[in-house]
Scaffold this motif. Structure first.
Motif, mmCIF file in Angstrom:
data_model
loop_
_atom_site.group_PDB
_atom_site.id
_atom_site.type_symbol
_atom_site.label_atom_id
_atom_site.label_comp_id
_atom_site.label_asym_id
_atom_site.label_seq_id
_atom_site.Cartn_x
_atom_site.Cartn_y
_atom_site.Cartn_z
ATOM 1 N N GLU A 60 0.759 -1.301 0.054
ATOM 2 C CA GLU A 60 -0.175 0.575 -0.751
ATOM 3 C C GLU A 60 0.765 1.667 -0.091
ATOM 4 O O GLU A 60 1.821 1.130 0.519
ATOM 5 C CB GLU A 60 -0.945 -0.028 1.551
ATOM 6 N N ALA A 61 0.418 2.125 -1.188
ATOM 7 C CA ALA A 61 1.513 3.540 -0.846
ATOM 8 C C ALA A 61 0.605 4.729 0.649
ATOM 9 O O ALA A 61 -0.516 4.533 0.356
ATOM 10 C CB ALA A 61 1.167 3.756 -2.601
ATOM 11 N N ASP A 62 1.795 4.959 0.946
ATOM 12 C CA ASP A 62 1.486 6.109 1.811
ATOM 13 C C ASP A 62 0.545 7.116 0.903
ATOM 14 O O ASP A 62 1.695 7.728 -0.086
ATOM 15 C CB ASP A 62 2.362 6.775 2.682
ATOM 16 N N GLY A 63 -0.265 7.946 1.555
ATOM 17 C CA GLY A 63 -1.297 9.016 0.736
ATOM 18 C C GLY A 63 -2.293 8.341 -0.731
ATOM 19 O O GLY A 63 -2.890 9.336 -1.297
ATOM 20 N N THR A 64 -2.020 7.544 -0.620
ATOM 21 C CA THR A 64 -2.992 7.382 -1.763
ATOM 22 C C THR A 64 -4.201 6.436 -1.400
ATOM 23 O O THR A 64 -4.584 6.104 -0.428
ATOM 24 C CB THR A 64 -2.614 5.612 -2.782
ATOM 25 N N ASP A 65 -5.751 7.673 -1.910
ATOM 26 C CA ASP A 65 -7.007 6.984 -1.563
ATOM 27 C C ASP A 65 -6.841 5.517 -2.510
ATOM 28 O O ASP A 65 -6.894 5.617 -3.518
ATOM 29 C CB ASP A 65 -7.872 7.848 -1.666
ATOM 30 N N TYR A 66 -7.952 4.203 -1.621
ATOM 31 C CA TYR A 66 -8.052 3.215 -2.396
ATOM 32 C C TYR A 66 -9.448 2.578 -2.369
ATOM 33 O O TYR A 66 -10.280 3.101 -1.492
ATOM 34 C CB TYR A 66 -7.967 1.893 -2.349
ATOM 35 N N PRO A 67 -10.831 2.774 -2.883
ATOM 36 C CA PRO A 67 -9.559 1.827 -4.608
ATOM 37 C C PRO A 67 -9.380 2.764 -5.438
ATOM 38 O O PRO A 67 -10.068 4.309 -5.654
ATOM 39 C CB PRO A 67 -10.883 1.153 -5.066
ATOM 40 N N ASN A 68 -8.466 2.841 -6.455
ATOM 41 C CA ASN A 68 -7.737 3.791 -7.035
ATOM 42 C C ASN A 68 -7.231 3.739 -8.692
ATOM 43 O O ASN A 68 -7.335 2.639 -8.667
ATOM 44 C CB ASN A 68 -6.076 4.009 -6.729
ATOM 45 N N LEU A 69 -8.179 4.692 -9.540
ATOM 46 C CA LEU A 69 -8.436 3.709 -10.954
ATOM 47 C C LEU A 69 -6.884 4.059 -10.991
ATOM 48 O O LEU A 69 -6.514 5.731 -11.605
ATOM 49 C CB LEU A 69 -9.540 5.041 -11.766
ATOM 50 N N MET A 70 -5.784 3.789 -11.547
ATOM 51 C CA MET A 70 -4.587 3.719 -12.348
ATOM 52 C C MET A 70 -4.455 4.274 -13.650
ATOM 53 O O MET A 70 -3.489 4.800 -14.092
ATOM 54 C CB MET A 70 -3.611 2.116 -11.552
ATOM 55 N N PHE A 71 -5.611 3.446 -14.480
ATOM 56 C CA PHE A 71 -5.064 3.894 -15.832
ATOM 57 C C PHE A 71 -6.385 3.276 -16.860
ATOM 58 O O PHE A 71 -6.883 2.260 -16.193
ATOM 59 C CB PHE A 71 -4.095 2.787 -16.596
ATOM 60 N N VAL A 72 -6.839 3.862 -17.455
ATOM 61 C CA VAL A 72 -8.041 3.924 -18.716
ATOM 62 C C VAL A 72 -7.205 3.940 -20.217
ATOM 63 O O VAL A 72 -7.108 4.736 -20.454
ATOM 64 C CB VAL A 72 -8.981 5.403 -18.042
ATOM 65 N N HIS A 73 -7.856 2.754 -20.392
ATOM 66 C CA HIS A 73 -7.434 2.898 -22.001
ATOM 67 C C HIS A 73 -8.901 2.143 -22.891
ATOM 68 O O HIS A 73 -9.784 1.463 -22.261
ATOM 69 C CB HIS A 73 -6.836 1.463 -22.471
ATOM 70 N N GLY A 74 -9.051 3.147 -24.225
ATOM 71 C CA GLY A 74 -10.387 3.142 -24.757
ATOM 72 C C GLY A 74 -11.568 3.554 -23.920
ATOM 73 O O GLY A 74 -11.918 4.056 -22.763
ATOM 74 N N GLN A 75 -12.676 4.177 -24.722
ATOM 75 C CA GLN A 75 -13.892 4.420 -24.807
ATOM 76 C C GLN A 75 -14.953 3.477 -24.516
ATOM 77 O O GLN A 75 -15.225 2.563 -25.964
ATOM 78 C CB GLN A 75 -14.306 5.266 -25.193
ATOM 79 N N ILE A 76 -15.611 3.631 -23.696
ATOM 80 C CA ILE A 76 -16.828 2.588 -23.474
ATOM 81 C C ILE A 76 -17.648 2.391 -24.314
ATOM 82 O O ILE A 76 -18.481 4.029 -24.458
ATOM 83 C CB ILE A 76 -17.754 2.190 -22.185
ATOM 84 N N PRO A 77 -18.457 1.313 -25.461
ATOM 85 C CA PRO A 77 -19.376 1.653 -26.393
ATOM 86 C C PRO A 77 -21.050 2.018 -25.632
ATOM 87 O O PRO A 77 -20.983 1.999 -24.663
ATOM 88 C CB PRO A 77 -19.500 0.450 -27.425
ATOM 89 N N ASP A 78 -21.869 2.771 -26.824
ATOM 90 C CA ASP A 78 -23.445 2.975 -26.559
ATOM 91 C C ASP A 78 -23.666 2.231 -26.266
ATOM 92 O O ASP A 78 -24.389 2.232 -25.282
ATOM 93 C CB ASP A 78 -23.329 4.220 -27.691
ATOM 94 N N SER A 79 -24.121 0.670 -26.260
ATOM 95 C CA SER A 79 -24.248 -0.654 -25.941
ATOM 96 C C SER A 79 -23.186 -1.465 -25.835
ATOM 97 O O SER A 79 -21.915 -1.177 -26.263
ATOM 98 C CB SER A 79 -25.338 -0.844 -27.173
ATOM 99 N N ALA A 80 -23.905 -1.986 -25.500
ATOM 100 C CA ALA A 80 -22.861 -3.609 -24.673
ATOM 101 C C ALA A 80 -22.170 -4.789 -26.249
ATOM 102 O O ALA A 80 -22.647 -4.399 -26.890
ATOM 103 C CB ALA A 80 -23.272 -4.628 -23.404
ATOM 104 N N PRO A 81 -21.098 -4.558 -26.499
ATOM 105 C CA PRO A 81 -21.385 -5.774 -27.419
ATOM 106 C C PRO A 81 -21.775 -6.932 -27.767
ATOM 107 O O PRO A 81 -22.683 -7.310 -26.779
ATOM 108 C CB PRO A 81 -19.083 -6.062 -27.266
#
Length: 172
Positions: free
Chosen positions: A116-137
């Motif tokens: 655990e890193a000091d000063g970090t709030d969890y849960p923590n979103l570390m990385f985002v890749h891509g946009q969610i489509p308008d409807s489920a695949p």
């Protein structure tokens, strides 16, 4: 300890869409559910379940949001299930389904266990890749022998003929 998960929108999506999330190993699956829904921009109000999975991403035991069995079965719920009880270095994969009407399906894998890193709030979103489509695949279900499977049905059977069945037509 901190669990670092990658949640990937199911392989039927056209593009790679995933989120990397850090969460305490002592948090519940409900906490992970909340982190996933928020990171993908869902309101979190739909029903959802986690499923234990093996190396081949086959769906195993369900862990649901609520116990709707009315006491008929023993059901694990997200709020009562701690992450480190169901996920560890040997059991790293979960399948997460959100909104059973649309079947948003995510492959969730434990990528790393870290301090655990000091000063970090969890849960923590570390990385985002891509946009969610308008409807489920859309799900594609393939079978090598689909036509063979269909051939085993007898198209000549008369569905109104009850003579070969083992019940009295006037049973009531």
């Amino acid at each position: 300890m901190i669990y670092r998960f990658r949640a990937i929108l199911d392989h039927d999506a056209k593009d790679d869409i995933f989120r990397d999330i850090e969460i305490r190993e002592t948090d519940s699956l409900e906490d992970l559910h909340n982190a996933i829904t928020q990171s993908f921009g869902f309101d979190g109000l739909e029903m959802a379940s986690f499923y234990l999975s093996n190396e081949d991403w086959e769906q195993g035991e369900e862990i649901s949001m609520f116990d709707v069995s009315e006491g008929h079965n023993t059901v694990k719920t997200m709020s009562e299930t701690i992450l480190n009880v169901v996920v560890d270095q040997t059991q790293t994969k979960l399948i997460y389904v959100y909104d059973f009407m649309n079947m948003w399906t995510f492959l969730v894998e434990l990528a790393e266990i870290a301090e655990e890193a000091d000063g970090t709030d969890y849960p923590n979103l570390m990385f985002v890749h891509g946009q969610i489509p308008d409807s489920a695949p859309e799900k594609t279900f393939e079978s090598e022998n689909l036509n063979d499977d269909l051939d085993e049905f007898d198209d000549e059977q008369d569905v109104d003929d009850y003579s070969d069945l083992d019940f009295d037509e006037n049973w009531n």
